[in-house]
Write a protein that holds these residues in place. Structure first.
Motif, PDB file in Angstrom:
ATOM      1  N   LYS A  33      -0.144   5.775  10.369  1.00 53.17           N
ATOM      2  CA  LYS A  33      -0.641   7.132  10.638  1.00 53.17           C
ATOM      3  C   LYS A  33      -1.652   7.553   9.577  1.00 53.17           C
ATOM      4  CE  LYS A  33       3.545   9.005  12.896  1.00 53.17           C
ATOM      5  NZ  LYS A  33       4.667   9.952  12.727  1.00 53.17           N
ATOM      6  N   GLU A  34      -1.349   7.250   8.339  1.00 54.34           N
ATOM      7  CA  GLU A  34      -2.239   7.638   7.240  1.00 54.34           C
ATOM      8  C   GLU A  34      -3.558   6.860   7.276  1.00 54.34           C
ATOM      9  OE1 GLU A  34      -3.516   9.852   3.953  1.00 54.34           O
ATOM     10  OE2 GLU A  34      -1.865  10.170   5.381  1.00 54.34           O
ATOM     11  N   ILE A  35      -3.482   5.565   7.593  1.00 60.21           N
ATOM     12  CA  ILE A  35      -4.703   4.757   7.707  1.00 60.21           C
ATOM     13  C   ILE A  35      -5.582   5.310   8.825  1.00 60.21           C
ATOM     14  CG2 ILE A  35      -5.642   2.464   8.215  1.00 60.21           C
ATOM     15  CD1 ILE A  35      -2.974   1.324   7.050  1.00 60.21           C
ATOM     16  N   SER A  50       4.950   0.108   7.872  1.00 61.29           N
ATOM     17  CA  SER A  50       5.634   1.306   8.378  1.00 61.29           C
ATOM     18  C   SER A  50       4.716   2.081   9.315  1.00 61.29           C
ATOM     19  CB  SER A  50       6.057   2.224   7.227  1.00 61.29           C
ATOM     20  OG  SER A  50       4.930   2.832   6.629  1.00 61.29           O
ATOM     21  N   LEU A  51       5.336   2.852  10.199  1.00 54.61           N
ATOM     22  CA  LEU A  51       4.581   3.737  11.086  1.00 54.61           C
ATOM     23  C   LEU A  51       3.882   4.823  10.272  1.00 54.61           C
ATOM     24  CD1 LEU A  51       3.846   4.636  13.970  1.00 54.61           C
ATOM     25  CD2 LEU A  51       5.998   5.924  14.027  1.00 54.61           C
ATOM     26  N   VAL A  92       0.830  -1.211   0.000  1.00 51.36           N
ATOM     27  CA  VAL A  92       0.000   0.000   0.000  1.00 51.36           C
ATOM     28  C   VAL A  92       0.864   1.261   0.000  1.00 51.36           C
ATOM     29  CG1 VAL A  92      -1.769   1.299   1.251  1.00 51.36           C
ATOM     30  CG2 VAL A  92      -1.844  -1.197   1.241  1.00 51.36           C
ATOM     31  N   GLN A  93       0.581   2.154  -0.940  1.00 55.26           N
ATOM     32  CA  GLN A  93       1.207   3.480  -0.932  1.00 55.26           C
ATOM     33  C   GLN A  93       0.326   4.415  -0.097  1.00 55.26           C
ATOM     34  OE1 GLN A  93       1.211   3.463  -5.373  1.00 55.26           O
ATOM     35  NE2 GLN A  93       3.279   4.269  -5.138  1.00 55.26           N
ATOM     36  N   THR A  94       0.960   5.250   0.716  1.00 54.61           N
ATOM     37  CA  THR A  94       0.192   6.095   1.632  1.00 54.61           C
ATOM     38  C   THR A  94      -0.793   6.997   0.902  1.00 54.61           C
ATOM     39  OG1 THR A  94       2.053   7.642   1.659  1.00 54.61           O
ATOM     40  CG2 THR A  94       1.891   6.118   3.505  1.00 54.61           C
ATOM     41  N   ASN A  95      -0.433   7.473  -0.289  1.00 49.87           N
ATOM     42  CA  ASN A  95      -1.323   8.411  -0.989  1.00 49.87           C
ATOM     43  C   ASN A  95      -2.560   7.742  -1.580  1.00 49.87           C
ATOM     44  OD1 ASN A  95       0.097   7.035  -2.979  1.00 49.87           O
ATOM     45  ND2 ASN A  95       0.297   8.801  -4.313  1.00 49.87           N
ATOM     46  N   LYS A  96      -2.644   6.401  -1.490  1.00 54.45           N
ATOM     47  CA  LYS A  96      -3.808   5.676  -2.024  1.00 54.45           C
ATOM     48  C   LYS A  96      -4.787   5.247  -0.934  1.00 54.45           C
ATOM     49  CE  LYS A  96      -2.243   5.529  -6.347  1.00 54.45           C
ATOM     50  NZ  LYS A  96      -1.612   4.336  -6.928  1.00 54.45           N
ATOM     51  N   LYS A 156      -5.620   8.352  10.024  1.00 49.32           N
ATOM     52  CA  LYS A 156      -6.122   9.671   9.611  1.00 49.32           C
ATOM     53  C   LYS A 156      -7.314   9.549   8.663  1.00 49.32           C
ATOM     54  CE  LYS A 156      -4.532  13.433   6.612  1.00 49.32           C
ATOM     55  NZ  LYS A 156      -3.344  13.904   5.859  1.00 49.32           N
ATOM     56  N   GLN A 157      -7.199   8.671   7.670  1.00 52.33           N
ATOM     57  CA  GLN A 157      -8.272   8.523   6.683  1.00 52.33           C
ATOM     58  C   GLN A 157      -9.486   7.799   7.270  1.00 52.33           C
ATOM     59  OE1 GLN A 157      -8.266  10.138   3.917  1.00 52.33           O
ATOM     60  NE2 GLN A 157      -6.111  10.765   3.963  1.00 52.33           N
ATOM     61  N   ALA A 158      -9.241   6.838   8.160  1.00 51.69           N
ATOM     62  CA  ALA A 158     -10.350   6.136   8.823  1.00 51.69           C
ATOM     63  C   ALA A 158     -11.148   7.094   9.702  1.00 51.69           C
ATOM     64  CB  ALA A 158      -9.816   4.969   9.645  1.00 51.69           C
ATOM     65  N   GLN A 159     -10.436   8.008  10.350  1.00 51.05           N
ATOM     66  CA  GLN A 159     -11.075   8.995  11.223  1.00 51.05           C
ATOM     67  C   GLN A 159     -12.059   9.859  10.440  1.00 51.05           C
ATOM     68  OE1 GLN A 159      -8.288  11.717  13.091  1.00 51.05           O
ATOM     69  NE2 GLN A 159      -9.460  11.691  14.990  1.00 51.05           N
ATOM     70  N   LYS A 160     -11.689  10.223   9.226  1.00 55.25           N
ATOM     71  CA  LYS A 160     -12.565  11.053   8.376  1.00 55.25           C
ATOM     72  C   LYS A 160     -13.903  10.368   8.102  1.00 55.25           C
ATOM     73  CE  LYS A 160      -8.840  13.428   5.879  1.00 55.25           C
ATOM     74  NZ  LYS A 160      -8.181  13.590   4.551  1.00 55.25           N
ATOM     75  N   HIS A 161     -13.887   9.042   8.105  1.00 53.66           N
ATOM     76  CA  HIS A 161     -15.103   8.280   7.796  1.00 53.66           C
ATOM     77  C   HIS A 161     -15.714   7.648   9.052  1.00 53.66           C
ATOM     78  CE1 HIS A 161     -14.544   8.702   3.450  1.00 53.66           C
ATOM     79  NE2 HIS A 161     -13.263   8.563   3.690  1.00 53.66           N
ATOM     80  N   HIS A 162     -15.204   8.044  10.213  1.00 55.44           N
ATOM     81  CA  HIS A 162     -15.710   7.536  11.493  1.00 55.44           C
ATOM     82  C   HIS A 162     -15.687   6.005  11.534  1.00 55.44           C
ATOM     83  CE1 HIS A 162     -16.962  11.673  12.053  1.00 55.44           C
ATOM     84  NE2 HIS A 162     -17.621  11.604  10.918  1.00 55.44           N
ATOM     85  N   ARG A 163     -14.556   5.459  11.102  1.00 62.08           N
ATOM     86  CA  ARG A 163     -14.410   4.009  11.033  1.00 62.08           C
ATOM     87  C   ARG A 163     -13.160   3.563  11.792  1.00 62.08           C
ATOM     88  NH1 ARG A 163     -13.402   1.352   6.370  1.00 62.08           N
ATOM     89  NH2 ARG A 163     -14.619  -0.409   7.170  1.00 62.08           N
ATOM     90  N   VAL A 164     -13.132   2.275  12.105  1.00 63.11           N
ATOM     91  CA  VAL A 164     -11.922   1.639  12.633  1.00 63.11           C
ATOM     92  C   VAL A 164     -11.512   0.565  11.623  1.00 63.11           C
ATOM     93  CG1 VAL A 164     -10.904   0.259  14.484  1.00 63.11           C
ATOM     94  CG2 VAL A 164     -12.567   2.060  15.030  1.00 63.11           C
TER      95      VAL A 164
END
Length: 220
Positions: free
Chosen positions: A96-98, A91-92, A71-75, A100-108
Protein backbone atom coordinates in the motif's frame (compact mmCIF):
# COMPACT_ATOMS: atom_id res chain seq x y z
CA UNK A 1 41.39 -5.30 -17.43
CA UNK A 2 40.24 -4.42 -13.91
CA UNK A 3 39.44 -7.07 -11.30
CA UNK A 4 35.76 -6.02 -11.25
CA UNK A 5 35.40 -6.14 -15.03
CA UNK A 6 37.11 -9.55 -15.16
CA UNK A 7 34.87 -10.96 -12.41
CA UNK A 8 31.72 -9.44 -13.93
CA UNK A 9 32.40 -10.89 -17.37
CA UNK A 10 33.23 -14.28 -15.82
CA UNK A 11 29.90 -14.36 -13.97
CA UNK A 12 27.96 -13.20 -17.02
CA UNK A 13 29.44 -15.99 -19.15
CA UNK A 14 27.97 -18.52 -16.70
CA UNK A 15 24.45 -17.11 -16.89
CA UNK A 16 21.90 -18.40 -19.42
CA UNK A 17 20.33 -15.74 -21.64
CA UNK A 18 17.04 -15.80 -19.72
CA UNK A 19 18.69 -14.99 -16.36
CA UNK A 20 19.13 -11.33 -15.36
CA UNK A 21 22.03 -10.25 -13.19
CA UNK A 22 21.59 -7.85 -10.28
CA UNK A 23 25.07 -6.68 -9.26
CA UNK A 24 24.82 -6.32 -5.48
CA UNK A 25 26.85 -3.19 -4.76
CA UNK A 26 25.97 -2.57 -1.10
CA UNK A 27 28.86 -1.08 0.94
CA UNK A 28 30.91 -0.65 -2.25
CA UNK A 29 32.32 2.77 -3.28
CA UNK A 30 31.08 4.70 -6.33
CA UNK A 31 34.26 3.84 -8.26
CA UNK A 32 33.48 0.11 -8.03
CA UNK A 33 29.99 0.64 -9.43
CA UNK A 34 31.34 2.88 -12.19
CA UNK A 35 33.79 0.14 -13.20
CA UNK A 36 30.95 -2.38 -13.42
CA UNK A 37 28.85 0.15 -15.34
CA UNK A 38 31.70 0.77 -17.80
CA UNK A 39 31.89 -3.01 -18.30
CA UNK A 40 28.22 -3.02 -19.34
CA UNK A 41 26.32 -3.70 -16.11
CA UNK A 42 23.07 -1.73 -15.77
CA UNK A 43 21.20 -3.37 -12.84
CA UNK A 44 22.50 -2.73 -9.33
CA UNK A 45 21.12 -3.93 -6.00
CA UNK A 46 21.38 -2.16 -2.65
CA UNK A 47 19.99 -2.97 0.80
CA UNK A 48 20.04 0.49 2.40
CA UNK A 49 17.83 3.20 0.91
CA UNK A 50 20.05 6.12 1.98
CA UNK A 51 23.14 4.56 0.38
CA UNK A 52 21.21 3.68 -2.79
CA UNK A 53 19.82 7.22 -3.07
CA UNK A 54 23.30 8.75 -2.80
CA UNK A 55 24.54 6.45 -5.56
CA UNK A 56 21.50 7.17 -7.72
CA UNK A 57 22.23 10.90 -7.46
CA UNK A 58 25.87 10.46 -8.51
CA UNK A 59 25.83 7.69 -11.11
CA UNK A 60 24.42 7.49 -14.68
CA UNK A 61 20.66 7.74 -14.95
CA UNK A 62 20.16 4.66 -17.14
CA UNK A 63 20.97 2.41 -14.17
CA UNK A 64 18.11 0.25 -12.87
CA UNK A 65 18.15 0.35 -9.08
CA UNK A 66 16.84 -2.67 -7.20
CA UNK A 67 16.15 -2.54 -3.47
CA UNK A 68 17.03 -6.02 -2.22
CA UNK A 69 16.98 -5.50 1.56
CA UNK A 70 14.17 -5.45 4.10
CA UNK A 71 12.08 -2.28 3.66
CA UNK A 72 10.47 -0.18 6.39
CA UNK A 73 7.30 1.54 5.22
CA UNK A 74 8.44 4.97 6.43
CA UNK A 75 11.50 4.81 4.12
CA UNK A 76 9.67 4.05 0.87
CA UNK A 77 9.21 7.76 0.05
CA UNK A 78 12.96 8.26 -0.32
CA UNK A 79 13.36 5.76 -3.16
CA UNK A 80 9.95 6.16 -4.82
CA UNK A 81 11.22 8.76 -7.34
CA UNK A 82 13.66 6.35 -8.96
CA UNK A 83 13.68 2.71 -7.74
CA UNK A 84 12.93 0.17 -10.48
CA UNK A 85 12.21 -2.95 -8.42
CA UNK A 86 11.67 -3.73 -4.74
CA UNK A 87 12.61 -7.36 -4.07
CA UNK A 88 11.62 -7.93 -0.46
CA UNK A 89 7.92 -7.06 -0.29
CA UNK A 90 6.56 -9.00 2.68
CA UNK A 91 3.26 -7.37 3.68
CA UNK A 92 0.09 -5.80 2.32
CA UNK A 93 0.91 -2.69 4.38
CA UNK A 94 4.21 -2.26 2.51
CA UNK A 95 2.52 -2.72 -0.87
CA UNK A 96 0.00 0.00 0.00
CA UNK A 97 2.79 2.40 0.89
CA UNK A 98 4.77 1.65 -2.28
CA UNK A 99 1.65 2.26 -4.36
CA UNK A 100 0.92 5.51 -2.52
CA UNK A 101 4.44 6.89 -2.92
CA UNK A 102 4.74 5.75 -6.56
CA UNK A 103 1.47 7.53 -7.34
CA UNK A 104 2.93 10.83 -6.08
CA UNK A 105 5.67 10.53 -8.69
CA UNK A 106 3.42 9.21 -11.47
CA UNK A 107 5.41 5.98 -11.60
CA UNK A 108 4.81 2.24 -11.54
CA UNK A 109 7.23 0.33 -9.32
CA UNK A 110 7.95 -3.36 -9.85
CA UNK A 111 7.51 -5.49 -6.73
CA UNK A 112 8.61 -9.02 -5.91
CA UNK A 113 6.88 -10.83 -3.06
CA UNK A 114 9.43 -12.35 -0.70
CA UNK A 115 8.59 -15.94 0.20
CA UNK A 116 10.30 -17.40 3.27
CA UNK A 117 11.96 -20.64 2.22
CA UNK A 118 14.95 -20.65 4.62
CA UNK A 119 14.96 -22.45 7.95
CA UNK A 120 16.59 -19.47 9.73
CA UNK A 121 14.27 -17.47 11.97
CA UNK A 122 15.94 -14.15 11.16
CA UNK A 123 15.04 -14.33 7.48
CA UNK A 124 11.99 -12.27 6.48
CA UNK A 125 9.27 -13.37 4.11
CA UNK A 126 5.72 -14.53 3.54
CA UNK A 127 4.40 -18.05 3.81
CA UNK A 128 3.02 -19.59 0.62
CA UNK A 129 -0.52 -19.07 1.96
CA UNK A 130 0.16 -15.38 2.76
CA UNK A 131 1.66 -14.88 -0.71
CA UNK A 132 -1.47 -16.33 -2.31
CA UNK A 133 -3.71 -14.15 -0.12
CA UNK A 134 -1.88 -10.96 -1.12
CA UNK A 135 -2.10 -11.73 -4.83
CA UNK A 136 -5.84 -12.39 -4.49
CA UNK A 137 -6.54 -9.37 -2.29
CA UNK A 138 -9.12 -6.96 -3.81
CA UNK A 139 -7.11 -3.91 -2.75
CA UNK A 140 -4.02 -5.18 -4.55
CA UNK A 141 -5.96 -5.62 -7.78
CA UNK A 142 -6.87 -1.92 -7.67
CA UNK A 143 -3.34 -0.62 -7.09
CA UNK A 144 -2.38 1.21 -10.27
CA UNK A 145 1.17 2.22 -9.33
CA UNK A 146 2.71 -1.13 -8.48
CA UNK A 147 3.38 -4.12 -10.69
CA UNK A 148 3.81 -7.43 -8.86
CA UNK A 149 5.95 -9.20 -11.42
CA UNK A 150 7.46 -12.06 -9.48
CA UNK A 151 8.70 -13.78 -6.35
CA UNK A 152 11.96 -13.61 -4.41
CA UNK A 153 13.50 -15.95 -1.88
CA UNK A 154 16.73 -16.61 0.02
CA UNK A 155 17.93 -20.10 0.87
CA UNK A 156 19.38 -21.03 4.24
CA UNK A 157 23.03 -20.03 4.71
CA UNK A 158 24.48 -23.55 4.86
CA UNK A 159 27.01 -25.83 3.19
CA UNK A 160 24.23 -28.41 2.73
CA UNK A 161 23.54 -28.15 -1.00
CA UNK A 162 20.71 -30.70 -0.78
CA UNK A 163 18.85 -28.40 1.61
CA UNK A 164 19.53 -25.35 -0.57
CA UNK A 165 18.23 -27.18 -3.64
CA UNK A 166 15.08 -28.29 -1.79
CA UNK A 167 14.37 -24.71 -0.70
CA UNK A 168 14.86 -23.30 -4.18
CA UNK A 169 12.69 -26.06 -5.63
CA UNK A 170 9.92 -25.19 -3.16
CA UNK A 171 10.01 -21.59 -4.37
CA UNK A 172 10.02 -22.67 -8.02
CA UNK A 173 7.01 -24.94 -7.45
CA UNK A 174 5.18 -22.08 -5.71
CA UNK A 175 6.08 -19.74 -8.57
CA UNK A 176 4.78 -22.21 -11.19
CA UNK A 177 1.51 -22.73 -9.31
CA UNK A 178 0.90 -19.00 -8.94
CA UNK A 179 2.01 -18.10 -12.46
CA UNK A 180 -0.77 -20.25 -13.87
CA UNK A 181 -3.23 -17.97 -12.02
CA UNK A 182 -1.27 -14.71 -12.39
CA UNK A 183 0.55 -14.61 -15.75
CA UNK A 184 2.15 -11.24 -14.85
CA UNK A 185 4.53 -13.19 -12.59
CA UNK A 186 7.58 -13.55 -14.82
CA UNK A 187 10.51 -12.97 -12.44
CA UNK A 188 11.86 -15.56 -10.01
CA UNK A 189 14.66 -13.87 -8.05
CA UNK A 190 16.74 -16.46 -6.23
CA UNK A 191 20.44 -17.20 -5.98
CA UNK A 192 23.40 -15.23 -4.60
CA UNK A 193 27.19 -15.51 -4.92
CA UNK A 194 27.39 -18.76 -2.94
CA UNK A 195 24.45 -20.62 -4.45
CA UNK A 196 23.42 -19.09 -7.78
CA UNK A 197 24.38 -22.12 -9.94
CA UNK A 198 21.93 -24.24 -7.89
CA UNK A 199 19.28 -21.50 -8.12
CA UNK A 200 19.61 -21.33 -11.92
CA UNK A 201 19.40 -25.11 -12.10
CA UNK A 202 16.13 -24.87 -10.13
CA UNK A 203 14.61 -22.26 -12.45
CA UNK A 204 15.77 -18.83 -11.28
CA UNK A 205 15.36 -16.00 -13.79
CA UNK A 206 17.23 -13.35 -11.73
CA UNK A 207 20.32 -13.72 -9.55
CA UNK A 208 21.72 -11.25 -6.99
CA UNK A 209 25.50 -11.44 -7.01
CA UNK A 210 27.85 -9.21 -5.03
CA UNK A 211 31.09 -10.65 -3.64
CA UNK A 212 31.71 -12.82 -6.73
CA UNK A 213 31.89 -9.54 -8.72
CA UNK A 214 33.17 -6.90 -6.30
CA UNK A 215 35.16 -9.06 -3.85
CA UNK A 216 34.53 -9.52 -0.15
CA UNK A 217 32.69 -6.74 1.69
CA UNK A 218 34.19 -4.58 4.39
CA UNK A 219 31.48 -3.66 6.91
CA UNK A 220 33.79 -1.56 9.11
Amino acid sequence: MSFIKTQLLTVKKELPNHVSLVAVSKTKPMDNLQQAYDAGQRIFGENKIQEMTTKWEELPKDIQWHMIGHVQTNKVKYMAPYVNTIHAVDSLKLLKEINKQAQKHHRVINCLLQVKIASEDQKFGLSVIETTQILAHPEVKNMQNIHINGLMGMATFTENTTQIRQEFQLLKNTFDDLQSLYPALTVLSMGMSGDYPIAIDCGSTMVRIGSAIFGARNYN
